[in-house]
Design an enzyme around this catalytic site. Structure first.
Site, PDB file in Angstrom:
ATOM      1  N   LEU A   1       0.760  -1.468  -0.149  1.00  0.00           N
ATOM      2  CA  LEU A   1      -0.103   0.053  -0.033  1.00  0.00           C
ATOM      3  C   LEU A   1       0.978   1.310  -0.041  1.00  0.00           C
ATOM      4  O   LEU A   1       0.284   2.475   0.196  1.00  0.00           O
ATOM      5  CB  LEU A   1      -1.038  -0.085   0.965  1.00  0.00           C
ATOM      6  CG  LEU A   1      -1.812  -1.118   1.212  1.00  0.00           C
ATOM      7  CD1 LEU A   1      -2.910  -0.920   2.511  1.00  0.00           C
ATOM      8  CD2 LEU A   1      -2.910  -1.357   0.064  1.00  0.00           C
ATOM      9  N   CYS A   2       2.212   1.232  -0.136  1.00  0.00           N
ATOM     10  CA  CYS A   2       2.972   2.260  -0.235  1.00  0.00           C
ATOM     11  C   CYS A   2       2.809   2.851  -1.907  1.00  0.00           C
ATOM     12  O   CYS A   2       3.170   2.191  -2.691  1.00  0.00           O
ATOM     13  CB  CYS A   2       4.473   2.086   0.077  1.00  0.00           C
ATOM     14  SG  CYS A   2       5.526   3.248   0.497  1.00  0.00           S
ATOM     15  N   HIS A   3       2.587   4.204  -1.810  1.00  0.00           N
ATOM     16  CA  HIS A   3       2.550   4.831  -3.106  1.00  0.00           C
ATOM     17  C   HIS A   3       3.888   4.819  -3.927  1.00  0.00           C
ATOM     18  O   HIS A   3       4.822   5.245  -3.411  1.00  0.00           O
ATOM     19  CB  HIS A   3       2.049   6.182  -2.979  1.00  0.00           C
ATOM     20  CG  HIS A   3       0.733   6.530  -2.530  1.00  0.00           C
ATOM     21  ND1 HIS A   3       0.109   6.539  -1.028  1.00  0.00           N
ATOM     22  CD2 HIS A   3      -0.463   6.489  -3.294  1.00  0.00           C
ATOM     23  CE1 HIS A   3      -0.965   6.693  -1.197  1.00  0.00           C
ATOM     24  NE2 HIS A   3      -1.650   6.720  -2.224  1.00  0.00           N
TER      25      HIS A   3
ATOM     26  N   ASP B   1      25.652  -8.470   5.086  1.00  0.00           N
ATOM     27  CA  ASP B   1      25.764  -9.576   4.085  1.00  0.00           C
ATOM     28  C   ASP B   1      27.351  -9.409   3.691  1.00  0.00           C
ATOM     29  O   ASP B   1      28.094 -10.370   3.600  1.00  0.00           O
ATOM     30  CB  ASP B   1      25.075  -9.387   2.919  1.00  0.00           C
ATOM     31  CG  ASP B   1      25.596 -10.421   1.662  1.00  0.00           C
ATOM     32  OD1 ASP B   1      25.340 -11.607   2.089  1.00  0.00           O
ATOM     33  OD2 ASP B   1      25.654 -10.073   0.614  1.00  0.00           O
TER      34      ASP B   1
ATOM     35  N   GLU C   1      10.281   5.438   2.304  1.00  0.00           N
ATOM     36  CA  GLU C   1      11.585   5.428   1.416  1.00  0.00           C
ATOM     37  C   GLU C   1      12.787   5.437   2.182  1.00  0.00           C
ATOM     38  O   GLU C   1      13.627   4.850   2.035  1.00  0.00           O
ATOM     39  CB  GLU C   1      11.399   6.290   0.265  1.00  0.00           C
ATOM     40  CG  GLU C   1      10.446   5.851  -0.798  1.00  0.00           C
ATOM     41  CD  GLU C   1       8.990   6.134  -0.406  1.00  0.00           C
ATOM     42  OE1 GLU C   1       8.156   5.813  -1.196  1.00  0.00           O
ATOM     43  OE2 GLU C   1       8.737   6.844   0.898  1.00  0.00           O
TER      44      GLU C   1
END
Length: 158
Positions: free
Chosen positions: A61-63, A112, A98
């Protein structure tokens, strides 16, 4: 998904931070450029920027919005690497998700890269520090909240 059609386009930014707690051997390898997999800080920076641009693919649901800028700073300290990311846009909705996604991907990229040296590295204290633009304007984490992880120093797992 929230309908943002009626919102005004405005310049917006968000800054998030987090840290990766690591052993002294990782700090030394990062400072001396001897991480076996290569330039861990550069890889983490690129991972963060790429993730900021792909946030709507990762967070439901993130634009999807245009990212006009993303800066990722990784500061090697004595017991951790502090990650700070600022993301900018000119759109109808903010970029907090973001910025958070950027920090998390940078942290995962770093883990990593250093896992052969420290398989117990810990990602912690990911949070929004500041946001600007939009209807609510400027917001900064309240005074006294301290730097990421400050309250956990000397305690907690690791």
């Amino acid at each position: 998904m929230v309908d943002v059609t009626g919102k005004d386009v405005s310049a917006r930014s968000a800054t998030a931070s987090g840290r990766v707690r690591v052993r002294a051997e990782v700090v030394e390898a990062l400072r001396s450029g001897t991480v076996p997999k290569g330039d861990a800080l550069a890889v983490a920076r690129i991972a963060g920027i790429q993730a900021a641009k792909r946030t709507p693919d990762l967070v439901p649901l993130c634009h999807p919005i245009a990212i006009h800028g993303a800066d990722v700073d990784l500061r090697v300290r004595e017991e951790d690497v502090l990650i700070t990311a600022t993301v900018r846009t000119a759109d109808r909705t903010g970029v907090e998700m973001e910025a958070l996604t950027c920090v998390m991907a940078a942290a995962l990229g770093l883990v990593d890269m250093v896992k052969a040296i420290d398989p117990a590295a810990v990602v912690t204290d990911v949070r929004v520090e500041e946001k600007t633009g939009g209807k609510t304007g400027h917001w900064t984490r309240p005074d006294g909240a301290g730097e990421p992880g400050e309250a956990a120093e000397g305690g907690g797992p690791r």
